[in-house]
Motif scaffolding. Structure first.
Motif, PDB file in Angstrom:
ATOM      1  N   ALA A   2       9.328  -0.604   9.998  1.00 13.73           N
ATOM      2  CA  ALA A   2      10.224  -0.364   8.811  1.00 13.73           C
ATOM      3  C   ALA A   2       9.783  -0.693   7.635  1.00 13.73           C
ATOM      4  CB  ALA A   2      11.649  -1.082   9.226  1.00 13.73           C
ATOM      5  N   VAL A   3       9.192   0.118   6.764  1.00 16.31           N
ATOM      6  CA  VAL A   3       8.784  -0.360   5.580  1.00 16.31           C
ATOM      7  C   VAL A   3       9.801  -0.377   4.329  1.00 16.31           C
ATOM      8  CG1 VAL A   3       6.849   0.066   3.762  1.00 16.31           C
ATOM      9  CG2 VAL A   3       6.852   0.697   6.313  1.00 16.31           C
ATOM     10  N   THR A   4      10.016  -1.324   3.874  1.00 17.47           N
ATOM     11  CA  THR A   4      10.773  -1.587   2.599  1.00 17.47           C
ATOM     12  C   THR A   4      10.452  -2.425   1.326  1.00 17.47           C
ATOM     13  OG1 THR A   4      13.192  -2.371   2.101  1.00 17.47           O
ATOM     14  CG2 THR A   4      11.741  -3.821   3.341  1.00 17.47           C
ATOM     15  N   GLY A   5      11.380  -2.255   0.340  1.00 19.59           N
ATOM     16  CA  GLY A   5      10.606  -2.722  -0.992  1.00 19.59           C
ATOM     17  C   GLY A   5      12.057  -2.930  -2.031  1.00 19.59           C
ATOM     18  N   ALA A   6      11.972  -3.021  -3.130  1.00 19.90           N
ATOM     19  CA  ALA A   6      12.954  -3.180  -4.343  1.00 19.90           C
ATOM     20  C   ALA A   6      12.644  -2.640  -5.238  1.00 19.90           C
ATOM     21  CB  ALA A   6      13.170  -4.818  -4.340  1.00 19.90           C
ATOM     22  N   GLN A   7      13.608  -2.292  -6.060  1.00 20.26           N
ATOM     23  CA  GLN A   7      13.627  -1.706  -7.574  1.00 20.26           C
ATOM     24  C   GLN A   7      13.766  -2.695  -8.658  1.00 20.26           C
ATOM     25  OE1 GLN A   7      12.024   0.877  -7.533  1.00 20.26           O
ATOM     26  NE2 GLN A   7      13.178   2.558  -8.079  1.00 20.26           N
ATOM     27  N   LEU A   8      14.129  -3.854  -8.327  1.00 16.02           N
ATOM     28  CA  LEU A   8      14.427  -5.000  -9.074  1.00 16.02           C
ATOM     29  C   LEU A   8      14.109  -6.386  -8.650  1.00 16.02           C
ATOM     30  CD1 LEU A   8      18.371  -4.241  -9.941  1.00 16.02           C
ATOM     31  CD2 LEU A   8      16.493  -3.985 -11.536  1.00 16.02           C
TER      32      LEU A   8
ATOM     33  N   LEU B 226      -3.427  -2.927   6.150  1.00  8.02           N
ATOM     34  CA  LEU B 226      -2.434  -2.783   6.521  1.00  8.02           C
ATOM     35  C   LEU B 226      -2.206  -2.062   7.991  1.00  8.02           C
ATOM     36  CD1 LEU B 226      -0.339  -2.286   3.555  1.00  8.02           C
ATOM     37  CD2 LEU B 226       0.286  -3.915   5.062  1.00  8.02           C
ATOM     38  N   VAL B 227      -2.823  -1.276   8.246  1.00  7.95           N
ATOM     39  CA  VAL B 227      -2.930  -0.445   9.524  1.00  7.95           C
ATOM     40  C   VAL B 227      -3.307  -1.630  10.633  1.00  7.95           C
ATOM     41  CG1 VAL B 227      -3.969   1.156  11.093  1.00  7.95           C
ATOM     42  CG2 VAL B 227      -3.418   1.743   8.910  1.00  7.95           C
TER      43      VAL B 227
ATOM     44  N   ALA C 242      -0.239   6.274   6.172  1.00  6.59           N
ATOM     45  CA  ALA C 242      -1.503   5.758   6.771  1.00  6.59           C
ATOM     46  C   ALA C 242      -1.025   4.954   8.006  1.00  6.59           C
ATOM     47  CB  ALA C 242      -2.243   4.829   5.903  1.00  6.59           C
ATOM     48  N   LEU C 243       0.272   4.186   8.013  1.00  8.22           N
ATOM     49  CA  LEU C 243       0.631   3.640   9.060  1.00  8.22           C
ATOM     50  C   LEU C 243       1.059   4.842  10.212  1.00  8.22           C
ATOM     51  CD1 LEU C 243       2.711   0.921   7.333  1.00  8.22           C
ATOM     52  CD2 LEU C 243       0.661   0.436   8.745  1.00  8.22           C
ATOM     53  N   ASP C 244       1.810   5.892   9.718  1.00 12.74           N
ATOM     54  CA  ASP C 244       2.429   6.793  10.595  1.00 12.74           C
ATOM     55  C   ASP C 244       1.402   7.477  11.463  1.00 12.74           C
ATOM     56  OD1 ASP C 244       5.116   7.369  11.777  1.00 12.74           O
ATOM     57  OD2 ASP C 244       4.792   9.485  10.971  1.00 12.74           O
TER      58      ASP C 244
END
Length: 344
Positions: free
Chosen positions: A125-131, A82-83, A113-115
């Motif tokens: 911007a790193v995002t995701g979801a709970q559903l 990802l880096v 690791a990215l930062d």
């Protein structure tokens, strides 16, 4: 970091690249109710179509598949990938920002690791979801929209890697997942008041070179009251170059563990040891004297993790160790440690 450019980008028609990695944001539900995070090409396409219909026409988005799995399976090799992927995207000066769609289980490690590597002013911007994506109340589309808008906004430049979830925007260092199911899944452990000097958002020095997490073993060892040193010694025998010991209070260790750490300082000074805490908020500091107390441990060269918890401290320690040679690098890591962890 020679693949990263700081060239100013056009804000007239910003281009945001979404790096997809699988996770709940593109997951589906199988009969019986289990959620499967994988084989997400169709879900990604549907996600992009919905996103484009909601975005202003001035913002252009494209997607790049980097990984496709549940983030609970991610580790050092995936952090490396990802880096590299984010750096590769930012080679293009026409890219205004990057969004990483990621599972929430290990998001806190990935953003650290990215930062640590992200010296480019353009936002990530790193995002995701709970559903999952097929849930009637899925939070993924709203989170992705927020992340893209943030990545496209020039105001976000210079803030580094940002976690965007449940309408919250958090800087990477100090972030941890605090709830398994709630939409606001992450919180940031940081001082209530800004420290003296630079504003907190600017206190994020990046590494002098490219760390390689694969092949640099750092283990986290839980050290609850009354525990012995069996797990610690097993990690050493397995080849760990670093240990993050999760203690109590401000980073204090049980007597048998402290005794083993004292022996390790004499027998294996090449192994770097840091102490974190099981307490959700606050700072791990070398405060208390006596066996297992942080002050006594510090005299033996043990590091304190400050506001970082064990997950992100592990990433930082692995990064610093990977930039040094075995053995001789331990002193260098100890000298650099406080520069990179949060609010030292």
């Amino acid at each position: 970091m020679d693949r990263v450019t700081s060239v100013e980008t056009s804000t007239d028609t910003p281009h945001v690249v979404i790096c997809t990695t699988g996770g709940t944001i593109t997951a589906s539900t199988v009969p019986g109710g289990a959620v499967v995070a994988g084989d997400s090409a169709a879900a990604t396409q549907a996600m992009l179509e919905g996103l484009r219909s909601a975005l202003p026409a001035s913002i252009r988005v494209s997607a790049r598949a980097v990984l496709d799995a549940d983030s609970s399976t991610f580790g050092p090799a995936e952090w490396d990938g990802l880096v590299d992927a984010v750096a590769d995207v930012l080679v293009d000066p026409e890219v205004a920002g990057v969004v990483v769609a990621h599972g929430t289980d290990t998001l806190e490690e990935t953003v650290m690791a990215l930062d640590l590597h992200h010296s480019d002013p353009r936002p990530v911007a790193v995002t995701g979801a709970q559903l999952p994506a097929d849930h009637p109340e899925s939070d993924g589309p709203a989170n992705l929209l927020d992340a893209v808008l943030l990545a496209a906004d020039p105001v976000s430049r210079g803030l580094g890697v940002l976690v965007v979830l449940g309408r919250a925007i958090l800087q990477a260092r100090g972030v941890r997942k605090w709830h398994t199911t709630e939409p606001v899944a992450f919180a940031r452990n940081a001082p209530d008041q800004p420290v003296e000097g630079l504003p907190p958002e600017l206190e994020r020095p990046t590494l002098p070179g490219r760390a390689r997490f694969s092949g640099t073993r750092v283990d986290v060892v839980s050290c609850p009251p009354g525990s012995d040193a069996v797990a610690l010694r097993a990690c050493v025998d397995a080849g760990a170059r670093g240990l993050v010991l999760e203690g109590t209070g401000s980073g204090n260790l049980p007597p048998l563990v402290a005794e083993a750490v004292a022996d390790l300082a004499v027998e294996r000074p090449d192994i770097v040891v840091a102490t974190s805490t099981r307490v959700p908020r606050g700072e791990a500091t070398p405060t208390y004297s006596g066996p297992g107390g942080g002050a006594d441990l510090a005299r033996r060269g043990v590091l304190s993790c400050g506001y970082l918890r064990s997950s992100q401290a592990r990433v930082l320690l692995a990064a610093l160790l990977s930039l040094t040679e075995d053995g001789a690098g331990a002193a260098s890591v100890r000298a650099q440690w406080s520069r990179y962890h949060l609010y030292s």
